[in-house]
Design an enzyme around this catalytic site. Structure first.
Site, PDB file in Angstrom:
ATOM      1  N   ASP A  70     -24.890 -56.700 -50.500  1.00  0.00           N
ATOM      2  CA  ASP A  70     -24.221 -55.415 -50.672  1.00  0.00           C
ATOM      3  C   ASP A  70     -23.015 -55.495 -51.611  1.00  0.00           C
ATOM      4  O   ASP A  70     -22.767 -54.575 -52.382  1.00  0.00           O
ATOM      5  CB  ASP A  70     -23.793 -54.856 -49.312  1.00  0.00           C
ATOM      6  CG  ASP A  70     -24.992 -54.498 -48.452  1.00  0.00           C
ATOM      7  OD1 ASP A  70     -26.063 -54.219 -49.038  1.00  0.00           O
ATOM      8  OD2 ASP A  70     -24.874 -54.498 -47.214  1.00  0.00           O
ATOM      9  N   ASP A 118     -20.797 -49.482 -52.673  1.00  0.00           N
ATOM     10  CA  ASP A 118     -22.189 -49.417 -52.243  1.00  0.00           C
ATOM     11  C   ASP A 118     -22.201 -48.875 -50.824  1.00  0.00           C
ATOM     12  O   ASP A 118     -21.281 -49.128 -50.053  1.00  0.00           O
ATOM     13  CB  ASP A 118     -22.839 -50.805 -52.288  1.00  0.00           C
ATOM     14  CG  ASP A 118     -24.333 -50.746 -52.012  1.00  0.00           C
ATOM     15  OD1 ASP A 118     -25.001 -49.869 -52.606  1.00  0.00           O
ATOM     16  OD2 ASP A 118     -24.834 -51.549 -51.217  1.00  0.00           O
ATOM     17  N   GLU A 161     -22.778 -44.677 -56.456  1.00  0.00           N
ATOM     18  CA  GLU A 161     -24.158 -44.634 -56.869  1.00  0.00           C
ATOM     19  C   GLU A 161     -24.656 -43.202 -56.766  1.00  0.00           C
ATOM     20  O   GLU A 161     -24.175 -42.451 -55.933  1.00  0.00           O
ATOM     21  CB  GLU A 161     -24.943 -45.499 -55.895  1.00  0.00           C
ATOM     22  CG  GLU A 161     -26.104 -46.184 -56.473  1.00  0.00           C
ATOM     23  CD  GLU A 161     -26.659 -47.170 -55.450  1.00  0.00           C
ATOM     24  OE1 GLU A 161     -27.641 -47.805 -55.765  1.00  0.00           O
ATOM     25  OE2 GLU A 161     -26.099 -47.260 -54.351  1.00  0.00           O
TER      26      GLU A 161
END
Ligand SMILES: [Zn+2]
Length: 406
Positions: free
Chosen positions: A351, A186, A270
């Site tokens: 996170d 992330d 992502e």
């Protein structure tokens, strides 16, 4: 054997700086004139002309007194400018790029030199010297020693007024040892990179300092009269800060990605668009730039070392999902850093939880609809069966149509 690109800074002498300015100017003139000619031929007669056609015109032009200056420029510079334009048109016709544009004075500029492979021993020795036709020996700062010999060298002057040589060489790399570990990543603001294993990269403080400086410099630029000398000077200052930010960010990310690729067989990130939807403007541009660069580096490093890079679906609720039980929360405002899942009681760091979910969504660990219960959820570090991932399917990257960037 892989194609690897290198870029080194170099410091031209006063004489070289003048010669380079002439080369940049000539390359720009050739580009712009050829572009105008091509556009004209196409509009008036519907004829397609190429760089080779213009190159023939050039030979003829050089004999005219008014254009004799063209003959003083190393011919490879002009030829390569035309080749670049051919490629720009090819990209345009293949709908990969916009129609080629005119080049402006005072912008970043680049020229290319073909290196004659017969005389390459006298022109180039890795880490020692580089000589270019018409320019002579360049004062290159060799921060690494390339493993091969370049066929083409690009010289670039960026908007901040710095000079670089760049080239590709073919070289062998030592592959990282086989790893069955998988990791989700992330990207955040407090830490640039958070992994599903709970590792946090931190955020180099200088980046924030540059960011503040950039804001100030941009404010000053907006107060100056556009096009004036002071405006141009300030614009270069802004460009210099931009360059420093992107260099430090790249440098920082290189260290992170090298370690990540070395230790893991499967890496999940992502898709770029997700963040763009929720962040404020400054934060957005920062994390977007980091995510874009992170992905670029991971893509080629994974390829070098035979790793699998997965991209989680753009709309997967990575922050809102509990990575323990799979429930999706209705809301997850940015200010919430830690939370307890109301359904299963798991305590999450925001996170890290998102990073675990990135891995899960990317590997297809959770079915569509994210139903609760009954399903084993792979947690950080669990080996993924590489055979189950069809590489073509796994590597599909949903492209952003640009809609979510506004
Ligand atoms: Zn839960």
């Amino acid at each position: 054997m892989i194609q690897r690109s290198y870029q080194f800074r170099f410091y031209p002498t006063a004489v070289q700086m003048v010669l380079l300015a002439q080369c940049f100017g000539a390359a720009r003139w050739v580009w712009n004139t050829a572009l105008a000619w091509r556009s004209h031929c196409y509009k008036i007669a519907g004829e397609k002309v190429t760089g080779v056609d213009f190159s023939r015109e050039l030979t003829w032009l050089k004999k005219i007194e008014a254009f004799a200056w063209l003959a003083t420029i190393p011919s490879t510079v002009l030829t390569q400018a035309l080749r670049d334009q051919d490629r720009a048109f090819a990209n345009f016709f293949a709908k990969r790029a916009r129609y080629p544009r005119f080049k402006k004075h005072r912008e970043a500029a680049s020229i290319r030199f073909q290196i004659d492979q017969r005389g390459v021993m006298n022109a180039y020795r890795a880490g020692e010297f580089l000589k270019l036709p018409g320019l002579g020996l360049l004062d290159v700062r060799w921060s690494r020693i390339p493993g091969g010999v370049p066929k083409m060298v690009t010289i670039r002057r960026d908007a901040a007024g710095r000079y670089f040589v760049a080239f590709m060489v073919e070289e062998a790399i030592q592959q990282a040892p086989v790893s069955t570990q998988s990791v989700g990543i992330d990207v955040g603001l407090k830490d640039v990179i958070i992994t599903s294993a709970g590792q946090k990269s931190g955020n180099p403080r200088y980046l924030r300092r540059y960011q503040r400086r950039l804001k100030m410099a941009q404010r000053r630029l907006s107060r100056k009269q556009k096009g004036s000398n002071r405006w141009h000077r300030q614009k270069r200052r802004v460009a210099r800060i931009h360059a420093r930010i992107s260099d430090s960010r790249k440098d920082f990310l290189h260290k992170q990605t090298t370690a990540l690729v070395h230790d893991h067989g499967v890496i999940a990130i992502e898709d770029l668009c997700v963040k763009g939807l929720v962040r404020t403007r400054l934060a957005k541009s920062m994390s977007d730039a980091a995510l874009g660069e992170l992905r670029r580096q991971l893509e080629y490093k994974c390829q070098w070392h035979g790793r699998v890079l997965l991209v989680a679906d753009r709309f997967a609720p990575t922050s809102k999902t509990c990575s323990s039980c799979g429930t999706v929360q209705a809301e997850m405002p940015l200010r919430i850093r830690d939370w307890t899942c109301p359904d299963c009681g798991a305590v999450h760091e925001r996170d890290v939880n998102a990073a675990v979910n990135v891995l899960m969504f990317a590997t297809g660990g959770r079915p569509e609809g994210h139903a609760r219960g009954g399903r084993e959820t792979p947690s950080a570090g669990v080996p993924v069966d590489l055979g189950k991932l069809a590489p073509d399917e796994a590597r599909t990257k949903p492209e952003c149509a640009g809609a979510c960037h506004g």
